[in-house]
Write a protein that holds these residues in place. Sequence first.
Motif, PDB file in Angstrom:
ATOM      1  N   PRO A  63      24.377  49.087  37.437  1.00  0.00           N
ATOM      2  CA  PRO A  63      25.055  49.765  36.325  1.00  0.00           C
ATOM      3  C   PRO A  63      26.527  49.359  36.238  1.00  0.00           C
ATOM      4  O   PRO A  63      27.099  48.862  37.203  1.00  0.00           O
ATOM      5  CB  PRO A  63      24.921  51.243  36.690  1.00  0.00           C
ATOM      6  N   THR A  64      27.088  49.609  35.070  1.00  0.00           N
ATOM      7  CA  THR A  64      28.513  49.336  34.877  1.00  0.00           C
ATOM      8  C   THR A  64      29.324  50.190  35.856  1.00  0.00           C
ATOM      9  O   THR A  64      29.051  51.379  36.022  1.00  0.00           O
ATOM     10  CB  THR A  64      28.917  49.673  33.427  1.00  0.00           C
ATOM     11  N   GLY A  65      30.303  49.565  36.500  1.00  0.00           N
ATOM     12  CA  GLY A  65      31.142  50.290  37.462  1.00  0.00           C
ATOM     13  C   GLY A  65      30.498  50.407  38.829  1.00  0.00           C
ATOM     14  O   GLY A  65      31.049  51.058  39.722  1.00  0.00           O
ATOM     15  N   GLY A  66      29.359  49.734  39.006  1.00  0.00           N
ATOM     16  CA  GLY A  66      28.657  49.827  40.290  1.00  0.00           C
ATOM     17  C   GLY A  66      29.243  48.936  41.366  1.00  0.00           C
ATOM     18  O   GLY A  66      28.919  49.096  42.546  1.00  0.00           O
ATOM     19  N   GLY A  67      30.070  47.967  40.978  1.00  0.00           N
ATOM     20  CA  GLY A  67      30.714  47.097  41.968  1.00  0.00           C
ATOM     21  C   GLY A  67      30.279  45.644  41.870  1.00  0.00           C
ATOM     22  O   GLY A  67      30.648  44.831  42.726  1.00  0.00           O
ATOM     23  N   LYS A  68      29.544  45.283  40.797  1.00  0.00           N
ATOM     24  CA  LYS A  68      29.041  43.908  40.663  1.00  0.00           C
ATOM     25  C   LYS A  68      30.192  42.896  40.580  1.00  0.00           C
ATOM     26  O   LYS A  68      30.220  41.922  41.335  1.00  0.00           O
ATOM     27  CB  LYS A  68      28.199  43.762  39.370  1.00  0.00           C
ATOM     28  N   SER A  69      31.123  43.160  39.665  1.00  0.00           N
ATOM     29  CA  SER A  69      32.222  42.206  39.472  1.00  0.00           C
ATOM     30  C   SER A  69      33.127  42.161  40.698  1.00  0.00           C
ATOM     31  O   SER A  69      33.644  41.092  41.063  1.00  0.00           O
ATOM     32  CB  SER A  69      33.029  42.579  38.227  1.00  0.00           C
ATOM     33  N   THR A  70      33.292  43.338  41.347  1.00  0.00           N
ATOM     34  CA  THR A  70      34.132  43.364  42.555  1.00  0.00           C
ATOM     35  C   THR A  70      33.506  42.486  43.634  1.00  0.00           C
ATOM     36  O   THR A  70      34.209  41.701  44.300  1.00  0.00           O
ATOM     37  CB  THR A  70      34.281  44.814  43.071  1.00  0.00           C
ATOM     38  N   LEU A  71      32.191  42.584  43.772  1.00  0.00           N
ATOM     39  CA  LEU A  71      31.504  41.772  44.781  1.00  0.00           C
ATOM     40  C   LEU A  71      31.657  40.285  44.449  1.00  0.00           C
ATOM     41  O   LEU A  71      31.938  39.459  45.328  1.00  0.00           O
ATOM     42  CB  LEU A  71      30.017  42.154  44.835  1.00  0.00           C
ATOM     43  N   LEU A  72      31.531  39.961  43.153  1.00  0.00           N
ATOM     44  CA  LEU A  72      31.667  38.557  42.739  1.00  0.00           C
ATOM     45  C   LEU A  72      33.089  38.037  43.022  1.00  0.00           C
ATOM     46  O   LEU A  72      33.271  36.887  43.422  1.00  0.00           O
ATOM     47  CB  LEU A  72      31.334  38.422  41.259  1.00  0.00           C
ATOM     48  N   GLN A  73      34.072  38.917  42.826  1.00  0.00           N
ATOM     49  CA  GLN A  73      35.461  38.511  43.103  1.00  0.00           C
ATOM     50  C   GLN A  73      35.693  38.283  44.594  1.00  0.00           C
ATOM     51  O   GLN A  73      36.470  37.410  44.976  1.00  0.00           O
ATOM     52  CB  GLN A  73      36.420  39.580  42.557  1.00  0.00           C
ATOM     53  N   MET A  74      35.008  39.069  45.422  1.00  0.00           N
ATOM     54  CA  MET A  74      35.109  38.854  46.870  1.00  0.00           C
ATOM     55  C   MET A  74      34.507  37.494  47.230  1.00  0.00           C
ATOM     56  O   MET A  74      35.064  36.742  48.016  1.00  0.00           O
ATOM     57  CB  MET A  74      34.338  39.937  47.643  1.00  0.00           C
ATOM     58  N   LEU A  75      33.344  37.207  46.610  1.00  0.00           N
ATOM     59  CA  LEU A  75      32.670  35.931  46.897  1.00  0.00           C
ATOM     60  C   LEU A  75      33.504  34.752  46.376  1.00  0.00           C
ATOM     61  O   LEU A  75      33.502  33.676  46.963  1.00  0.00           O
ATOM     62  CB  LEU A  75      31.283  35.911  46.242  1.00  0.00           C
TER      63      LEU A  75
END
Lengths: 246, 502
Positions: A63-75
């Motif tokens: 879901p939106t705000g679930g942390g997908k983009s944050t995880l991608l930024q870490m990677l």
Amino acid sequence: MSAPSTTSITLPTPADPATPKGTAMYTLDKVGKTYRQSSRIVTALKDVSLTIPAGQMVAIQGPTGGGKSTLLQMLGALDRPTSGDVRLGDDVLSKLPDRKLAKLRAKEIGFVFQGFNLIPTLTAQENVETALEPQGVPAEERRRRASDALAQVGLAERAGHVPSELSGGQQQRVAIARALVKEPDVLLADEPTGNLDEQTRDEIMDLLEGLWRDRGLTLVIVTHDSAVAKRAERRLRIAGGSVQEI
Amino acid sequence: MFLTYLRRELAGRRRQTLIVAIGMALAIALVMIVNALSGGVRDAQASVLESVYGVGTDITVTQAPTGPGEGGPGGGRFEFGAEDGETDDAEGSTTVSDSRLTTGMGTATFDDTALDTALSTEGVADAAAALSLSNTTFSGELPDFSQLQGGGGAPGEAGAEAPPTGGADGAGGSAFDVDSFTVLGIDPAASALGPLSSAAVTEGRGLEAADAGADVALLDSAYATTAELAVGDTIDVGGTTMEIVGLVTADTADASTGANVYLPLDTAQALAGLEGQVSTVYVQAASSTDITAVQASLEEALPEATVNTQEDLASSVSGSLSSASTLVSSLGLWLSVAVLAAAFLIAVLFTVSGVTRRTREFGTLKAIGWSNRRVVGQVAGESLVQGLIGGALGIVIGLVGIGAITLIQPTLSGSAGSVQAFGGGEAPAAAAEAADRMGLTGDGGPFAAATTTSDIVLTAPVTVSVVLVAVGLAVLGGLVAGAIGGWRASRLRPAEALRSVA
């Protein structure tokens, strides 16, 4: 002006991938990320432990705000975790200085964004060349490699056009050419088909999948779209900062 | 890539580039014009001062005049020698004609050993002395004062009602002429320094070493025309007849020389009864960088003297030239600073707003591996080129403005105290200004000796330094905007920059 079919694209196999297929490309060990929003603390990632082998195609949903983009930024070495470690091969990203992270991004990681993120004033050819600029590739070689990359995504004849003169699909192809021209080990795509219609979405996914197969890339795609996610070898779901295999 | 990106960015946002460039251009053009005008005013002031002090004089040594009642030669009292006149008893009138050579008002003399002191001072290349005098000739008819005194009395007393007789009008009145001209005693052997160094002999010959002690005179050509005198004629100076051997004209157009009549120094000293006295020592420093040090040494060696540099003397120039100088140095300077600050501010604001607008762009570039240094370099480069475009435009506008001034050729009037008036610091300058206001400049009146008025065509010279200032400001403006914009760009974290778009 119709988008060219991906069936006519020839995709050369890159020479000797840096990380042999099957070995761990990414290793995340209890990665946590919190943000301060005004006076409250928001937890984007909570003790995420994960291994992504080299050459794997992974889809991350949630879901939106679930942390997908944050995880991608870490990677993507764009951000550092608040706790835990992110390893790319032998490099511990969370411990590298900004300068080294920039070098790593310049050489080993390719990005594709939902909004294409092309430089509006530069032509398709010049946009692709921007990816080679940090590596100090000589101008002549830069031009040749950028032309080849555009040809590989089927846009050789649109090289001199600025983004506003290209369709959404064509813009995303330019973005993919920009990500791949430096021959990275990893391609990270954040909602790469989010702004595209169904037909163009399929064309772009055919292209990405083809590149992944032929180049032995490690491909991580963040998507809301189940049709896109179903193409991946592995599917992860992230919600409330925690990751689960689907 | 850098240049391609830069070119495309500037071309892609033409309006912003144009606004910043025009703002910068106007500011730079204004600075150029003010700078050029300032140079023109300086040249004009130097020109006025040269007519008084000559070319090459860096420092003048004078002495403050003594106050009223303290005596000294040539004080304020003028004796026209009525007692020496010829009295016609039949008409009851006294005819007088007297010529006096004295130091002018506001001028003090001092021992000529000051010249030797100056010459022996370290850093002095050359020195010359001069004696500044004023010749006043009084001629006319006066009533018989003894008759007036005898018949005088208070109203109502016996004899008080007898009307005065005699004089020019037969009723006790007077009629006389006062002719005054300035005289400068100069060393006839030293023409390289002093007032005549900026003048050329246009007729006859100049003074030579052999003229020492001789009764010969040089005349300012403008004065000679007014007084209807020519080479070969004679002129009465202090009651002595001098042969006019030459006419001199100031090098500067429309400017008169520092005095009306020039005599050999010793002749002037003897005529004025001021043997061994001078009123000004002109000093040339060995190097322009030594002027301040030489001034200090002279002040130490001659504690009684007033030592002025050209810079000090420039402040004594009055008239419309002085107004122009004030206008350029105060209003012009501050206007330039204000416009320049506004232009810099506009450039900075546009650059910062551009960086904010391009957050996603810079975030993307950082994401694909561009280093901070490269991103900052790109922003700074764009600002610098914007500044240089403004600079180039500014130089063109500035040159057009300067050309317009040159075409209009505004004429300014500059009044400088002559050698007689200077040396007293503030008071003589004030006297010169007062004389100017009273319209007493030129050859008439007691203040005539105190001022030399010149009409100077104001120029606005374009020098390398003016162009360098313009280029320097353009680069500075670009760098300031680029540095601030670059700093903003460098602080963008790639993740935040990309997140702000999401």
